[in-house]
Design an enzyme around this catalytic site. Structure first.
Site, short mmCIF file in Angstrom:
data_model
loop_
_atom_site.label_atom_id
_atom_site.label_comp_id
_atom_site.label_asym_id
_atom_site.label_seq_id
_atom_site.Cartn_x
_atom_site.Cartn_y
_atom_site.Cartn_z
N HIS A 1 -7.68 0.03 -4.24
CA HIS A 1 -8.44 0.89 -3.35
C HIS A 1 -8.91 2.07 -4.20
CE1 HIS A 1 -6.33 -0.37 0.68
NE2 HIS A 1 -6.94 -1.38 0.07
N HIS B 1 0.85 -1.19 0.00
CA HIS B 1 0.00 0.00 0.00
C HIS B 1 0.88 1.24 0.00
CE1 HIS B 1 -2.80 3.11 1.29
NE2 HIS B 1 -3.80 2.29 1.03
N CYS C 1 -3.78 2.35 -4.64
CA CYS C 1 -4.71 3.19 -3.89
C CYS C 1 -4.77 4.56 -4.55
CB CYS C 1 -4.27 3.32 -2.43
SG CYS C 1 -5.36 4.38 -1.45
N TYR D 1 -14.85 4.31 7.55
CA TYR D 1 -15.34 2.97 7.26
C TYR D 1 -16.79 2.75 7.71
CZ TYR D 1 -10.64 1.82 5.85
OH TYR D 1 -9.44 1.80 5.19
N ASP E 1 -12.81 2.78 -0.92
CA ASP E 1 -12.08 3.16 0.29
C ASP E 1 -12.66 4.44 0.87
OD1 ASP E 1 -10.12 2.81 2.16
OD2 ASP E 1 -8.46 3.47 0.90
N HIS E 2 -12.62 4.56 2.18
CA HIS E 2 -12.92 5.80 2.91
C HIS E 2 -14.19 6.50 2.46
CE1 HIS E 2 -8.44 6.43 4.21
NE2 HIS E 2 -8.92 5.23 4.51
#
Length: 394
Positions: free
Chosen positions: A303, A238, A276, A370, A353-354
């Site tokens: 991501h 990541h 990501c 999350y 993601d997020h």
């Protein structure tokens, strides 16, 4: 793409049924209860698989698609004498995961902190809440709350002056909130760092340069990638989040050049990337669609999220809705779809993601970034985008 969501285990307020109803077939999880550096036993892995698959006979099946993360111990990052044993433990965990059929393993190599923000509940124009990073606020933490020796050298005079002014105007509650946000631990962990011993953790990196940390990372991947290739496991690093140095700590997975060096360090295809778009997209000099195409064969996990550089300034950004912000999500997803077609239909695991905290989740306590509904929105948008792109290419 294989549509997945991150799940932090049985204590996660977002349930497996929530993830199933969001349209996912994959679960991204980890054994957060096992201390970093210890071997993940087969029994614990199988127990987690059983929990995830418990409702498969009655509902849409779910499977453990990706480990996120199998953490890398600080002793490996710092090349301590314990490194050899810690790498052997890591390899033992990989063998046990492979024996249980888990073949995608995400990790990161960020020193001390896993990811950093300065605000966890930044209010958006629609009333939803997002994660945000402001360089001046981080300077407030570094210069006035942590009081890190030598920190002044990392900030220009205007930032130092703005941080001093900001600190003097803050209430005790605001200072406490900023401190707790900056010291937040790993996602999924119940632990956070403590101000009293945090400086000592930073001091351990005092003599480790970016070049040395990079060599330690390359040593690690050269040590584990051949085994991963043999086991059929895809390792996927990541990127740094955010992708620039903080607190005097070096960061070496922030740019396309960093990733190219890492891919060259160990030629096995198993040595791969968690692409990501949020982390990499904070930097305007990262060409994300181009990077997907250039690293296509090494991308094992995605991501998908986007950030917005406020005032076109990468040191001030917030998490934007998934299809807006500074990431060209259309071109990124198009490049991914083209790569999957090139692979003969092989699907790459993806998770939104997020997400924003919104709707009923504003009344709930969830892991920052999350909550269920914000990620559901992001997943729905990306799934629609993917379908449209596939239809057009077909």
């Amino acid at each position: 793409m294989i549509h997945t969501m991150r799940w932090f285990g049985p204590n996660d307020p977002v349930s497996l049924m929530d993830i199933r109803q969001a349209g996912c077939t994959g679960v991204v999880t980890a054994l957060h209860q096992i201390p970093v550096g210890e071997v993940w036993p087969i029994e614990a892995i199988q127990e987690r698989i059983s929990i995830i698959q418990a409702g498969n006979q009655d509902w849409t099946p779910l499977h453990w698609s990706v480990v996120e993360s199998l953490p890398v111990h600080e002793g490996i990052k710092k090349a301590l004498p314990s490194r050899a044993q810690l790498i052997e433990n890591y390899c033992a965990s990989l063998r046990n995961l492979a024996a249980c059929g888990i073949k995608t393993v995400c990790y990161n190599f960020m020193p001390v902190l896993d990811w950093s923000r300065t605000k966890l509940n930044f209010e958006m124009p629609d009333g939803a809440r997002a994660l945000r990073f402001v360089w001046t606020d981080f300077a407030v933490f570094d210069l006035h709350i942590l009081q890190r020796p030598g920190a002044e050298a990392d900030y220009n005079p205007s930032v130092r002056a703005a941080a001093a002014e900001r600190f003097s105007a803050m209430t005790n509650e605001e200072k406490e909130e900023l401190k707790n946000t900056a010291l937040l631990g790993l996602p999924g962990s119940e632990e956070a760092f403590h101000l009293e011993n945090f400086q000592s953790l930073l001091d351990e990196y005092r003599d480790i340069s970016a070049d040395q940390l990079r060599e330690n990372l390359h040593y690690f991947v050269r040590s584990i990638s051949p085994l991963a290739q043999e086991l059929g496991i895809n390792l996927c690093i990541h990127p740094d989040d955010p992708p620039f140095p903080l607190l005097g700590l070096p960061r070496v997975v922030s740019t396309e050049a960093d990733l190219a060096l890492l891919m060259d360090a160990s030629p096995e295809r198993a040595n791969g990337i968690t692409f990501c778009t949020g982390s990499l997209g904070v930097r305007a000099d990262n060409d994300l669609p181009g990077m997907v195409r250039r690293f296509a064969d090494r991308i094992h996990f995605l991501h998908l999220r986007t950030t917005f550089r406020e005032q076109n300034e990468p040191l001030i950004f917030h998490e934007a809705p998934h299809l807006t912000g500074d990431v060209d999500m259309f071109e990124v997803v198009k490049a991914v779809v083209e790569e999957e077609k090139r692979r003969g239909g092989e699907q790459i695991p993806m998770r939104p993601d997020h997400g924003h905290q919104m709707l009923d989740d504003l009344k709930k306590k969830t892991y920052p970034g999350y909550s269920a509904i914000g990620r559901l929105r992001g997943l729905a948008e990306i799934r629609g985008l993917e379908l449209a792109i596939r239809s057009t290419l077909h």
